[in-house]
Design a protein around this motif. Structure first.
Motif, PDB file in Angstrom:
ATOM      1  N   GLY A  19      -3.331   8.003   4.376  1.00  0.00           N
ATOM      2  CA  GLY A  19      -3.438   8.375   2.974  1.00  0.00           C
ATOM      3  C   GLY A  19      -4.568   7.630   2.300  1.00  0.00           C
ATOM      4  N   ASN A  20      -4.617   7.691   0.987  1.00  0.00           N
ATOM      5  CA  ASN A  20      -5.708   7.108   0.205  1.00  0.00           C
ATOM      6  C   ASN A  20      -5.425   5.658  -0.189  1.00  0.00           C
ATOM      7  OD1 ASN A  20      -7.235   9.446   0.315  1.00  0.00           O
ATOM      8  ND2 ASN A  20      -6.308  10.279  -1.530  1.00  0.00           N
ATOM      9  N   ALA A  21      -4.925   4.884   0.739  1.00  0.00           N
ATOM     10  CA  ALA A  21      -4.660   3.461   0.482  1.00  0.00           C
ATOM     11  C   ALA A  21      -5.954   2.674   0.665  1.00  0.00           C
ATOM     12  CB  ALA A  21      -3.585   2.946   1.425  1.00  0.00           C
ATOM     13  N   HIS A  55       0.811  -1.220   0.000  1.00  0.00           N
ATOM     14  CA  HIS A  55       0.000   0.000   0.000  1.00  0.00           C
ATOM     15  C   HIS A  55       0.846   1.273   0.000  1.00  0.00           C
ATOM     16  CE1 HIS A  55      -3.679  -2.268   0.547  1.00  0.00           C
ATOM     17  NE2 HIS A  55      -3.028  -3.009   1.421  1.00  0.00           N
ATOM     18  N   VAL A  56       2.162   1.127  -0.003  1.00  0.00           N
ATOM     19  CA  VAL A  56       3.039   2.285   0.069  1.00  0.00           C
ATOM     20  C   VAL A  56       2.873   3.205  -1.146  1.00  0.00           C
ATOM     21  CG1 VAL A  56       5.154   1.403  -1.030  1.00  0.00           C
ATOM     22  CG2 VAL A  56       5.315   2.955   0.917  1.00  0.00           C
ATOM     23  N   ASP A 113       0.445   7.840   2.379  1.00  0.00           N
ATOM     24  CA  ASP A 113       1.307   8.975   2.701  1.00  0.00           C
ATOM     25  C   ASP A 113       2.363   8.562   3.720  1.00  0.00           C
ATOM     26  OD1 ASP A 113      -0.243  10.568   1.053  1.00  0.00           O
ATOM     27  OD2 ASP A 113      -1.517  11.270   2.685  1.00  0.00           O
ATOM     28  N   ASP A 114       1.969   7.628   4.587  1.00  0.00           N
ATOM     29  CA  ASP A 114       2.851   7.227   5.676  1.00  0.00           C
ATOM     30  C   ASP A 114       2.364   5.891   6.244  1.00  0.00           C
ATOM     31  OD1 ASP A 114       4.835   7.403   7.594  1.00  0.00           O
ATOM     32  OD2 ASP A 114       3.684   8.693   8.935  1.00  0.00           O
ATOM     33  N   ILE A 115       3.276   5.065   6.700  1.00  0.00           N
ATOM     34  CA  ILE A 115       2.918   3.820   7.380  1.00  0.00           C
ATOM     35  C   ILE A 115       3.629   3.819   8.728  1.00  0.00           C
ATOM     36  CG2 ILE A 115       3.022   1.300   7.351  1.00  0.00           C
ATOM     37  CD1 ILE A 115       2.917   1.424   4.296  1.00  0.00           C
ATOM     38  N   LEU A 116       2.830   3.848   9.793  1.00  0.00           N
ATOM     39  CA  LEU A 116       3.380   3.858  11.141  1.00  0.00           C
ATOM     40  C   LEU A 116       3.321   2.457  11.727  1.00  0.00           C
ATOM     41  CD1 LEU A 116       1.533   7.055  12.389  1.00  0.00           C
ATOM     42  CD2 LEU A 116       3.871   6.907  11.576  1.00  0.00           C
TER      43      LEU A 116
END
Length: 187
Positions: A133-135, A105-106, A110-113
């Motif tokens: 983000g729009n994932a 999904h990257v 926008d960001d993966i925490l």
């Protein structure tokens, strides 16, 4: 005769202008969407599978194949997909697959925490991912005891992924999903 036509025309215009007068219209102020969800109440879920957990009482659970479940939120058009796999000397592959699924999904995220999770008393270890983000999904997790059991979970909304639009529902379901993950116990 020409004078009569002009008089009739003037009277018609005056008559129509009097009929067309209404209250003055004003532009409406901007409105904001107000989404309120009930406070979450949790119930304990337990069946023949080698694990149990707490889930929101507003959600509906459906069994799939063996110990795979969907936890559905009909009012929010959201579903948490839970997949169970036994560990059979394949823990490295299961961990790589779970991480790969998240990082696919990257492209849209926008960001993966990453939030590591450890409960040594219950032998539950894992990772909770918040995808901003729009994932297609905004939350995923995996938990394992590293010896016998491995569970992955991900949430999907039945709507076009627009982070701003689904954010209130997303936050609500994300909190439930994290609670579900943190309450998993092995039997």
């Amino acid at each position: 005769m020409f004078k009569n036509k002009i008089i009739r025309l003037v009277i018609t215009i005056l008559f129509l202008s009097l009929l067309s007068c209404k209250k003055e219209t004003f532009p409406k102020p901007s409105g904001y969407l107000n989404l309120e969800y009930p406070e979450a109440e949790y119930v304990h879920f337990k069946n023949q599978c080698p694990f149990e957990f707490d889930m929101n009482s507003q959600a509906v659970i459906k069994g799939g194949n063996e110990c795979d479940f969907t936890v559905t939120y009909p009012k929010m058009k959201a579903t948490i997909y839970l997949t169970y796999k036994p560990v059979q000397n394949n823990i490295t592959k299961l961990l790589k697959d779970a991480q790969k699924l998240t990082y696919e999904h990257v492209i849209k995220a926008d960001d993966i925490l990453e939030q590591p999770f450890m409960n040594p008393n219950k032998k539950v270890y894992g990772m909770f991912y918040r995808v901003n983000g729009n994932a297609a999904t905004n939350s995923q997790f995996y938990v394992t005891d590293s010896v016998k059991n491995f569970i992955t979970g991900s949430v999907y909304f039945y709507a076009k992924p627009n982070f701003d639009s689904v954010m209130p529902a997303s936050s609500y379901v994300q909190n439930d999903m994290q609670r579900l993950m943190e309450t998993i116990q092995w039997k």
